[in-house]
Enzyme design. Structure first.
Site, short mmCIF file in Angstrom:
data_model
loop_
_atom_site.label_atom_id
_atom_site.label_comp_id
_atom_site.label_asym_id
_atom_site.label_seq_id
_atom_site.Cartn_x
_atom_site.Cartn_y
_atom_site.Cartn_z
N ILE A 170 0.90 -1.14 0.00
CA ILE A 170 0.00 0.00 0.00
C ILE A 170 0.95 1.20 0.00
O ILE A 170 1.55 1.51 1.02
CB ILE A 170 -0.95 0.00 1.21
CG1 ILE A 170 -1.86 -1.24 1.17
CG2 ILE A 170 -1.79 1.28 1.23
CD1 ILE A 170 -2.81 -1.37 2.35
N PRO A 171 1.12 1.83 -1.16
CA PRO A 171 2.28 2.71 -1.39
C PRO A 171 2.22 4.11 -0.77
O PRO A 171 2.15 5.13 -1.47
CB PRO A 171 2.33 2.79 -2.92
CG PRO A 171 0.90 2.66 -3.34
CD PRO A 171 0.29 1.69 -2.36
N CYS A 172 2.32 4.17 0.54
CA CYS A 172 2.33 5.47 1.22
C CYS A 172 3.58 6.28 0.89
O CYS A 172 3.58 7.50 1.04
CB CYS A 172 2.18 5.28 2.72
SG CYS A 172 3.34 4.13 3.46
N HIS A 173 4.62 5.61 0.41
CA HIS A 173 5.84 6.34 0.02
C HIS A 173 5.61 7.24 -1.19
O HIS A 173 6.41 8.13 -1.45
CB HIS A 173 6.99 5.35 -0.27
CG HIS A 173 6.71 4.39 -1.38
ND1 HIS A 173 5.98 3.23 -1.19
CD2 HIS A 173 7.05 4.42 -2.69
CE1 HIS A 173 5.90 2.58 -2.34
NE2 HIS A 173 6.54 3.28 -3.27
#
Length: 179
Positions: A134-137
């Site tokens: 889950i690409p919070c970056h």
């Protein structure tokens, strides 16, 4: 019951957590909020099909492929607001970025509100329990600041560079909790 296993990656050792059927967590060693959404102690247990699938996904990701979140059974633990933010994070394309403010505007529109706090969104992004997948970056500040990554700024820069993000207009904050 919750289970854990580890995965050695280019950004450090990763701990995976699952309830046996779905992935509930992915934390980089030393990450802020490490394991805090898992309601009980995890039992180490490799070889679960969900872990095998997650490790294969990570292998493809770190090999420069763009695997999709829908390839894995994900079940991050969190309230409705966080769940909505995490769902939006899953829509950010590989190699793309979005701002906290853009997510806040979308959340406000979907909730029928005039506005929403980007800081509230930032809190949910920072508490994402399934980092990388889950690409919070991929979330950045309005000014292009690479702020707010619980895995650390060096890891955020590495992940974005790995995905081919144009880093020209993105900046590393001089101070803050993400360093």
């Amino acid at each position: 019951m919750f289970y854990s296993t580890t995965y050695d990656s280019p950004v450090g050792r990763i701990t995976l957590a699952a309830d046996g059927a779905a992935l509930n967590g992915l934390w980089i060693e030393g990450q802020k909020y490490f394991g805090d959404t898992i309601p009980e102690e995890m039992t180490e247990r490799g070889g679960l099909p969900v872990f095998d699938a997650a490790k294969a996904w990570l292998d493809r990701y770190f090999a420069g492929k763009a695997p999709l979140q829908c390839e894995l059974p994900l079940a991050p633990i969190g309230g409705p607001f966080r769940q909505k933010v995490w769902k939006i994070l899953c829509e950010i394309p590989y190699g793309g970025t979005i701002t906290y403010g853009s997510i806040a505007k979308r959340m406000a529109a979907e909730s029928g509100k005039a506005s929403m706090s980007a800081q509230a969104v930032g809190g949910a992004v920072g508490r994402n329990p399934i980092s990388i997948i889950i690409p919070c970056h991929r979330v950045v500040g309005a000014s292009g600041s690479l702020t707010g990554y619980a895995g650390g700024i060096r890891t955020k820069v590495w992940l974005l560079t790995h995905e081919g993000v144009n880093m020209e207009n993105l900046t590393v904050p001089k101070k803050g909790t993400a360093l």
